[in-house]
Design a protein around this motif. Structure first.
Motif, short mmCIF file in Angstrom:
data_model
loop_
_atom_site.label_atom_id
_atom_site.label_comp_id
_atom_site.label_asym_id
_atom_site.label_seq_id
_atom_site.Cartn_x
_atom_site.Cartn_y
_atom_site.Cartn_z
N GLY A 1 83.25 -9.84 7.16
CA GLY A 1 84.29 -9.07 7.85
C GLY A 1 85.54 -8.92 7.01
N SER A 2 85.42 -9.02 5.69
CA SER A 2 86.58 -8.91 4.80
C SER A 2 87.16 -7.50 4.81
N ARG A 3 88.45 -7.42 4.51
CA ARG A 3 89.11 -6.14 4.31
C ARG A 3 89.41 -5.95 2.83
N VAL A 4 89.28 -4.73 2.34
CA VAL A 4 89.67 -4.40 0.97
C VAL A 4 91.17 -4.11 0.96
N THR A 5 91.91 -4.82 0.12
CA THR A 5 93.35 -4.57 0.05
C THR A 5 93.72 -3.71 -1.15
N GLU A 6 93.06 -3.92 -2.28
CA GLU A 6 93.29 -3.08 -3.46
C GLU A 6 91.97 -2.90 -4.19
N GLN A 7 91.88 -1.83 -5.00
CA GLN A 7 90.65 -1.56 -5.72
C GLN A 7 90.94 -0.70 -6.95
N ILE A 8 89.99 -0.70 -7.89
CA ILE A 8 90.08 0.12 -9.10
C ILE A 8 88.95 1.13 -9.07
N ARG A 9 89.29 2.41 -9.21
CA ARG A 9 88.29 3.47 -9.29
C ARG A 9 88.26 3.99 -10.73
N LEU A 10 87.12 3.81 -11.40
CA LEU A 10 86.98 4.24 -12.78
C LEU A 10 86.79 5.75 -12.87
N ASP A 11 86.99 6.29 -14.06
CA ASP A 11 86.86 7.74 -14.26
C ASP A 11 85.44 8.23 -13.97
N ASN A 12 84.44 7.36 -14.16
CA ASN A 12 83.05 7.76 -13.91
C ASN A 12 82.67 7.67 -12.43
N ASP B 1 96.19 -1.56 10.19
CA ASP B 1 95.48 -0.38 9.69
C ASP B 1 95.76 -0.16 8.20
N TRP B 2 95.84 -1.25 7.47
CA TRP B 2 96.10 -1.21 6.03
C TRP B 2 95.07 -0.33 5.32
N GLN B 3 95.56 0.55 4.45
CA GLN B 3 94.70 1.39 3.63
C GLN B 3 94.66 0.82 2.22
N PRO B 4 93.49 0.60 1.65
CA PRO B 4 93.41 0.01 0.31
C PRO B 4 94.21 0.81 -0.73
N ILE B 5 94.92 0.09 -1.58
CA ILE B 5 95.61 0.71 -2.71
C ILE B 5 94.57 0.95 -3.80
N THR B 6 94.46 2.18 -4.27
CA THR B 6 93.47 2.50 -5.30
C THR B 6 94.17 2.78 -6.62
N TRP B 7 93.74 2.07 -7.65
CA TRP B 7 94.27 2.20 -9.01
C TRP B 7 93.28 3.00 -9.85
N MET C 1 74.54 -0.79 7.97
CA MET C 1 75.89 -1.36 7.81
C MET C 1 76.83 -0.30 7.28
N LYS C 2 77.99 -0.15 7.88
CA LYS C 2 78.97 0.79 7.41
C LYS C 2 79.64 0.27 6.15
N SER C 3 79.86 1.14 5.18
CA SER C 3 80.56 0.73 3.96
C SER C 3 82.04 1.07 4.01
N ASN C 4 82.47 1.83 5.00
CA ASN C 4 83.87 2.22 5.11
C ASN C 4 84.51 1.46 6.27
N GLN C 5 85.17 0.34 5.93
CA GLN C 5 85.73 -0.48 6.98
C GLN C 5 87.00 0.10 7.56
N LEU C 6 87.48 1.22 7.01
CA LEU C 6 88.74 1.78 7.48
C LEU C 6 88.63 2.31 8.90
N THR C 7 87.40 2.62 9.35
CA THR C 7 87.21 3.12 10.70
C THR C 7 86.92 1.99 11.68
N GLU C 8 86.87 0.75 11.20
CA GLU C 8 86.52 -0.38 12.03
C GLU C 8 87.74 -1.26 12.29
#
Length: 325
Positions: free
Chosen positions: A181-192, A288-294, A1-8
């Protein structure tokens, strides 16, 4: 399974969030809250469960409240866009190895397929559904709404979204993309480097589900359920209603930085977190929405107008975590 839905290409096999089943160890008090204070309408009963709905939800129920010796979410249901879409999703889920199997459905819908998230929460998909038919006293003046506006309590209009807690948000992200088949719209990337949170949609709403990191180390817990109202003023009115009825207000009213939702969080009598929200008109129409990363630093600034996220928002979930004395 692909984890990067941006190419799908976006997958719309799943039409929308359908319902949640919440467990309560204080069933009479919880039911009184959801009907008379929160403003849901009872549409049926079966066994230990009461079926409830917002006044403009088109299905028979969007909340199944079940008496139990514990709290939290028993399962969440999504409706697919067609019978063929249901079969496609089931095939994908079985290939992922997380299927539980078919059941004959419920009071509010037909045959359904259940499966389990990496953190242990139970999901189900169904297509055949029972549409709400208002009795004489609940028939609306306008034929394009599901039920009359009764104005009872906070009078929430419709189910909007829910939030789960997870030990590994990245695993839940891959699960939601692969299974629904969900799309990620926003996400939080921690310092670690870990994902601290993800917001998902199966349609053009900005989100129908969120997953955030469980700081307790527990598995399979529930964070909150949210119903929408039409205006911000309705959220302010709800705050006064909760105050007058002795409902614990955890945080808000305020505006989220992520997704821009105007929010108010309370605990219903059994301890499940419940939100009243005005999500505004924000839609994800861009294919072709790109997730907003906080970043972690951005999130530490607090909510949209500077309100700091309170500690309980990261620690409180249901069922509660047992602590040694």
């Amino acid at each position: 399974m692909k984890s990067n839905q941006l190419t799908e290409e976006p997958c719309f096999d799943v039409a929308h969030l359908g319902h949640l089943e919440l467990l309560t160890n204080r069933p009479e008090e919880s039911l009184d809250f959801f009907v008379n204070v929160y403003g849901l309408t009872e549409s049926g009963r079966e066994g230990d469960s009461v079926y409830l709905r917002g006044w403009d939800d088109y299905e028979f129920h969007t909340l199944k409240l079940t008496a139990s010796n514990t709290t939290g979410m028993a399962h969440v249901g999504y409706r697919t866009s067609s019978p063929a879409a249901l079969e496609r999703r089931v095939a994908a889920i079985e290939a992922m190895g997380c299927g539980i199997g078919w059941n004959e459905g419920d009071l509010g819908h037909g045959r359904a397929y259940r499966f389990r998230s990496p953190d242990g929460q139970v999901f189900e998909l169904y297509y055949d559904t029972r549409k709400y038919e208002p009795p004489e006293g609940e028939r609306p003046a306008l034929k394009n709404v599901a039920q009359r506006f009764h104005g009872r309590g906070a009078a929430v209009r419709r189910l909007d979204h829910f939030n789960l807690l997870a030990t590994d948000v990245s695993q839940m992200r891959d699960f939601m993309i692969g299974a629904l088949g969900s799309r990620v719209t926003e996400q939080i990337r921690l310092d670690n480097g870990r994902l601290g949170g993800c917001w998902f949609t199966v349609n053009n709403k900005s989100y129908d589900m969120a997953v955030t990191e469980d700081h307790s180390g527990a598995h399979g817990r529930f964070h909150h359920i949210t119903y929408a109202v039409d205006q911000r003023d309705d959220v302010l009115r709800a705050a006064d209603i909760f105050l007058e009825n002795g409902v614990f207000i955890e945080t808000g009213p305020h505006k989220h930085a992520i997704q821009g939702t105007f929010f108010l969080y309370v605990y219903e009598p059994a301890g499940n977190r419940v939100e009243v929200a005005n999500a505004g008109a924000r839609l994800i129409l861009q294919p072709d929405w790109q997730p907003i990363t906080w970043t972690e630093a951005e999130r530490k600034k607090g909510q949209a107008w500077g309100l700091k996220t309170i500690p309980s928002f990261h620690s409180h979930g249901t069922p509660p975590v047992e602590t040694s004395k």
